[in-house]
Design a protein around this motif. Sequence first.
Motif, PDB file in Angstrom:
ATOM      1  N   SER C 485      19.138 -16.185   0.249  1.00  0.00           N
ATOM      2  CA  SER C 485      19.423 -15.812   1.948  1.00  0.00           C
ATOM      3  C   SER C 485      19.995 -14.432   2.083  1.00  0.00           C
ATOM      4  O   SER C 485      19.073 -13.553   3.120  1.00  0.00           O
ATOM      5  N   PHE C 486      20.831 -13.560   1.580  1.00  0.00           N
ATOM      6  CA  PHE C 486      21.440 -12.374   1.322  1.00  0.00           C
ATOM      7  C   PHE C 486      20.801 -11.245   1.465  1.00  0.00           C
ATOM      8  O   PHE C 486      19.841 -10.302   1.593  1.00  0.00           O
ATOM      9  N   ALA C 487      19.778 -12.138  -0.251  1.00  0.00           N
ATOM     10  CA  ALA C 487      18.327 -10.581   0.173  1.00  0.00           C
ATOM     11  C   ALA C 487      17.677 -11.126   0.518  1.00  0.00           C
ATOM     12  O   ALA C 487      16.845  -9.258   1.107  1.00  0.00           O
ATOM     13  N   ARG C 488      17.069 -12.101   1.458  1.00  0.00           N
ATOM     14  CA  ARG C 488      16.220 -12.119   2.288  1.00  0.00           C
ATOM     15  C   ARG C 488      16.344 -10.771   3.914  1.00  0.00           C
ATOM     16  O   ARG C 488      15.640 -10.533   3.988  1.00  0.00           O
ATOM     17  N   TRP C 489      17.799 -11.110   3.800  1.00  0.00           N
ATOM     18  CA  TRP C 489      18.785 -10.037   5.060  1.00  0.00           C
ATOM     19  C   TRP C 489      18.470  -8.537   4.811  1.00  0.00           C
ATOM     20  O   TRP C 489      18.437  -7.716   5.357  1.00  0.00           O
TER      21      TRP C 489
END
Lengths: 664, 226, 1019
Positions: C485-489
Amino acid sequence: MSDTAHGPSAALAHTPHAEATADEGSSADPRLITAARTPGEVTRDVCEPLERGPTRLWYLCFAVSAAALLVGAVCVTYQVAVGIGTWGLNRTVGWAFDITNFVFWVGIGHAGTLISAVLLLMRQRWRTSINRSAEAMTLFAVMCAGLFPLIHMGRPWLAYWVFPYPNTRGPLWVNFRSPLLWDVFAIGTYFTISAVFWYIGMLPDLGTVRDRAKGLRKRVFAFLALRWDGSARTWSRWEMACLLLAALATPLVVSVHSVVSSDFATAVIPGWHTTIFPPYFVIGAVFSGFAMVLTLMIVARKVMSLQGYITERHIGAMCKVLVFTSSIVAMAYATELFVAWYSGSPYEQFAFANRLFGPAGWAYGIMVACNVLTPQLLWFRKVRRSIGTIFVISLLVNVGMWFERFVIIVTSLGRDFLPSSWTGYAPTLIELGTLLGSFGLFFTCFLLFCRYLPMIAMAEVRAVVAEQEHHGHDTAADADAALPESPTPPRASMRHCGVFAAPEGLLAAVRAARRRGLHVVDTYTPHPVHGLDAALGLRRSRLPFVTLACGAVGAALALWFQYWSSSSDWPLDVGGKPLDSFPAFVPVAFEVMVLLAGLGTAVALLWRSRLLPGGSTQKPAPAGATDDRFVVMLEHADASLSRADIEQLWVDQGAVDSWTEQRP
Amino acid sequence: MSARSSHSRVFLASGLVLGLATIAVSIEWRPLNTHTGYAPEQPVAYSHRLHAGELEIDCLYCHFGARTSPRAGIPPTSVCMNCHATVSSDFGSLLAERALAADEDREPRRIVSAEIRKVYAAMGLDDELQPTDSGPHPIPWVQVHDLPDFVAFDHSVHVSRGLACASCHGPVQSMERVWQESDLSMGWCVNCHRERAADPRITLTREHGKLQPGEHVTTDCVACHY
Amino acid sequence: MTNPGNTKWFRSPETRGDTGCAPEFPVAPVPQPGMDRRSFLRLTGFSFAAAGAAACSRAVPSLALPQVTADEHVVPGRDYWIASTSWADGSGSGVLVRCLDGRPLKLEGNPDHPLNQGGLTASCQASLLSLYDDRRFDGPQRAGAPGTWDDVDGALRAELERIRSDGGRVRVLTPTLTGPSTLARIATLLDSVPDGRHVMYDALSCSALLDAQRSAHGVRVLPRYDLARADVLAVFDADPLGTWISPAEYSAGYRASRQPDASPPRMSRHWQFEARLSLTGSRADQRVLVAPWETRPALTRLARAVAERSGTPVPGPAQAATDVRPELHDALDSLATELWAHRGAGLVLCGRNDHHAQVLVCWINELLGNVGNTVLLDTPSQQRRGDDRALAALRDELLAGDVDLLITSGNPAYELPGLAQALGQAGTLACTSAQPDETSALADLVFPESHELERWDDSEPHAGLFATTQPTLPPLRDGRTLRASFARWAGDARDDRTLLRDAWERDLAPRRQAADEPFGVWFDRVLERGWVSLPGAPSTAARACDAAAVATALAAPRETGPQPAGADGLGLVLYPKVGLLDGRGAHNPWLQELPDPISKVTWDNHADLSPATADRLGLRTGDVVRVTIAAPSDSAQAAVPAPIELPVLVQPGQDDRVVAIALGYGRMGTDRFTDVGPQWFEGRPTVAPGATVGSNAAPFLTLDDGVLGTDRRVVRLTPTGEQRLLATTQDHHSLAVPEHLAPKGGEVRDAVHLTTLDAATVASHAGGHDSHAELWSDDFDHGLPHWGLAVDLTACTGCSACVVSCQAENNVPVVGRDEVQRHREMSWIRIDRYYADRDDGGVDVVHQPMMCQHCGHAPCETVCPVLATMHSSEGLNTQVYNRCVGTRYCANNCPYKTRRFNWFEYSREDRLQNMALNPDVTIRSRGVMEKCSMCVQRIQAGKAEARRRGVALADGDVQTACQQSCPTRAIVFGDLHDPESAVSKLAAKSRAYSVLGELNVQPSVRYLADVRNPATEGA
């Protein structure tokens, strides 16, 4: 076909039926049966209620019983459909109401067998009025009892797995070391033998009903009565068969409750694991059974107006049995406590302390109050004469005996070895409904029995009545052995029949005929006539040999099969027990022995007496021979004797009727 | 007299017949799930007679699970492709096509039989072994041998002991379409175990107090039921 | 299945990940909700799937769907093991996941893992079932409605963009996170915004302990405790064997310190100071009741006593001697003497979230020279990193409306007091709840987190120990890891495995010593093993204890308890239960039905009162009371929490001055358990529709002064007059029979043998009355193995890991609250808990695992009419379910009451959860008896495996499920006929006995007496 000529007809004088509703205080009458003086009266009193429509009281009782049965049926259906969890059992108390009810009902059954079999062997003539309904009670109680082991199974649809039948699993047999398997055989045998005994004993009465009935009823009873003819030979074999069946049923009844008690006695659970259980259970069964018989008789004599047949003497005798067995039961309770204390086993001691003072102590209290204390009132004659009090006591004994089983099962299971697993038990509505349903089944069956079958053994009561009406020794009997043999005449084409109103006339006629060298083909009587066999020169029945042979085969077969299946065909390690656990094989061997012996005896009786069911429309018994008439049938080849001579013989001996018919 | 005894005879005879019938039925009693001879039609007309019989392909080539797993398994479709990537039709058709092609003076076309086309389709391939849009999907074989869920049977144990597949599955190499040979009833299993347990050549050895593998044929219930 | 300790069997999908030819999971569609086990198997293409109820009839043909493409690594029907890590109990234990046909079936402790060494707690084992939870979100949620990933990601990135341009605060609130790859991703994102901060919390907080380490030693770390080296263990208000930080690890160490059979015997002395009876307290040699508010004075007293003995000058003013009760005073002095005598080999632990107390503990351990021996600071634990101060600050920020974007993990709205209200004030709330919960109910965006068993992850349970988590099946639900998720964001759309792999290549690979190995090979090896130790952790070399901090702690004001004037005023102690912990296990039926090791209560929390207090208040077990906070809270910020109603449980061994209530209950959505268990007309639902299982006591927690407090000074109990029957599996509290029923002289049943070290070593302790009288000769000597168990009661802590392990292995059904109340729980292994009154007024507690004893002369076998239970040639008492007709005679005749009957059809075919069923074990139908089989499926599999490989079956190759999971190795399985086997050696010990040996049923399970090490006179 039959050439029948009627002789002098003498109407049988009907004695006024003064004692038909004998009041309960008239115990001055020394007679056992106060209601009847002739066989015909017995027939009328017993058969008429069956032939009339049922009373309103009967309908009421039936409605209540059937409703209870319906409730039970619904409960059982629900339980089988949803799961045995609908009972209040748990991981520690795996049996409670189910097996309590089972043992209770088996116990109830025992008095029936005891009354009919043991008292028959002991020649207790007072049994005759109540043995039929007591036997019926046995059957219905065993039916109720058998229901519980069936429905208590987790998967009752697989109940047939308890039978050792050939199967495709190896075959995998059953475990003959399990008391539950002994139960299967014990209960199965008990039900079968009881049913056979009951049915065989009822054959003469079914004949009576058949001969009085008309239409469909006649056809049904004609089928049930199996061509009963009341001939002297049939009576002779029938009496022997009854005696043999009684002799088989007596140890059977002891074995059955001993086996039932083994369900507990062979277990390791403290409070179960005790050698006193077999006699304890047997006597408890007798106790509760007699109480139930009392309850039923008190109601039945009222409802069916049979006070003249089930008299105060009967009730008094049963009260004495009750107080006697109660005392034995009390001693068993005391012994049990003593042994628990004396054993020195802390578990055993605790089990009994817990029974008395634990959470289910109230149940123990009820048990002692009902089984030990209340029956002591029966020591007093005054109490024994109060039908109402007796009724209440008998009910209480039944309650108490139910609680005895409950106490033994539930308190022992609930708190056994490891306190971590101790639990209690409370029944669910389903269980209460099932118990109610078992009573419904019992009473529905019993009411149907009262309604459709002769609930008093007419033939036997007739014999008792005949005996009590006939005073004085039959002196002519001493000379019977000297009577000449009269072989069957080869060319006779006619048979001459004389009809008598009393057994004395029959006996005299038989003797007279034989003295003249006439061949007495047979006699047809409504009850077994004492001394007739000798007067006719009949041989003693050989049925006992059949019984012995069948019993021996049964025992041998059962022992061999148990040994072979357990130790040779598929030897399995069951609890580390030896493969040839012969002591464990004894119960089943015994039951199979009794079963085969009993069935063999019954089949031999029917076979030899040609009572097997068949479609022949031929009338099996002469008119009235199953009611109040005693018929002698003669043949002769002596051309010098005319029909008139025979008629004279009949008249001389006091015949009420006579005729001549073509030999078939 | 005669009427009565004839009735008795009828009675007895019917009793005898009934008794014999009961015994016969119980001996012949078969649980419902034994279906000896069951030979359902399969989605692909695979011939064991051809593959296992004529071509003598080892059972374990396709049913490789039997070696190491409790389940013999139905071979993955890719196993079929080991051969059928090249073998696309019977020899006769190929020869015919080659002859025809020679006659018509052209390259022989690729001949794919109807059954093998089903295999290709299951792999998500067309006749030319090119991926299709429909993608791969398993072939819905119809199960022939089925044991109840409460029976644990381990193929690998039996195969590793050298038991021939045919001991249970019958002459599969001669079956065009596979049928169930044995009734797979418990008695059938047990009797085999009994015979082998009684075989004096199969004895238990304990070396250094350790159970040696593969030396014990058991009739314990727990061998199959747990 | 062989010994999972055999590393040959470890494998991971990764090992063929580089071949590039096979997809990660061959032909394995994602199972749909509501799909039954068989359908799933059919889809995965590995199984014979029967269509419809075709078991008995060929009317409907069964289909056998093969794989399309052969997978050379997965043989249908053959199980394989995947090494992974479980954080379900917050300890990061190493696990081996047993998989079959493409799905995980069982979690077992990784024997090679340095942390848990093969043991695995109940909550970790049960996390398997949470994987198959049909309430998990399938895809993201936006404003309470299903959304798409692009949609929610877009919304969050838009919000981030807005904050980057407009300014604003971004906060990330997570439970303790240790995974370097995830932490790096979070840090990267937070660095990209103007004001970003990551706050970690622990619902079972050790914040004060960490803070005290900073005050005392200058580093905010959680020490590792080596219980194995502790000869004297003093535990204040903590439950290290049950729920505190790392129970499996501590249990293993504790067991190592208690070896009565060693030569010479080694037995630590265990002191427990606590107000309620905890699992750890139940094992103590010396247990002293201390109310929460007495802990700090007690530690002050202990610190001074130890300092006296060490000759260290005590900083700060002298303490009044009356600060602690006289009896406590004496106990503490004795303890100080013992600790001093064993300096360097003692250990003082304190679980109370009290900064001053924890500073004192630091100092005491330092004075005793324990630091470096039993208290390890060089490789500190990271299992708890929560910072209550930061949490409190975040709460204040939130309440002030200063947080523009809050991203949460865990379930703070439920677990933390007042947070639900605060979370509502966040500008945008994004949460990662895996299923609807209290936090997701408030959230604007939900990014459901994937389950541990279906994701790639890493973690660092203690410094330098890096553990990996691998997926064991394709994701059942559309979830994502935090890292992804954090990577995606941050705009990185690579898949999770790549993210992890790159992070390791970048950050961790350089730290390995032998760097000549290609990274890919090394990484695969790490995955296969599940963990790796890497040197070069930043040094946390601690400085000596800071005198000023100690002085402050010593001088800290006394806390006060409830005023004696308020007769019904009681202190409140909130505690986690072994199963549910802080509530994370509340949706797991295995854990809900797991009997609490002490109270044996299932499906409920309750207000525990000591017998004396219950008497005084006129309360009995089952009386429902309303629990009210009497006085307004010290802090004006926190509103007085609403009263809750709970049934009373009378609990021996508890301090008279407190009421103890378990956390973790009252979770939202637990009304899902309404229809657990059989449905019939007298059946009561496990939980009323719309209600919850138990009541939530978390609002009673305090978050004042930067500390998450688990106790309250004054609560009042008001009887409501209602009754609530608790579902307990064990009713009776004592091994002794009720007094009025005891035969003369008093009877204590010797089912458990409790003895002292002295008695055990001096007397050749006879193991009960084992006689070997034989009525008949043995027909059944097969010369085969005789399988048996040995259970060491000295080692058993009662932690109940075995119970859940058995449940998972043997498909033991969950029956629901009503059935437990009816005493129909189905667990094959139960832990009998017995209290024994002590002379000093306390209670001794013994835990006795009780399973089928596999008696040689089994009373159950003889009585079965249909031969459904009999002996195998290998000494097992076997139960054949398909032959059983259900007379229950065997259960009646079992003296141990270990047989379990299927009163209803407990199994259900239509649940996702049934995918957790072990296909090696028959599902029992209604009306049949079942019981412990000694994991015969494992025995059979072990024998089959040995056969396949042509080797002998060695001792230890087969482990039962209970044995495998036991953190203290209290259960040992093996061949009793083999004198060299471990079980034979244990059975031959003088401590060994058979339960109810006098019955001569010849059980195959031998128990070893519970040895305690109480103070000896004059010692």
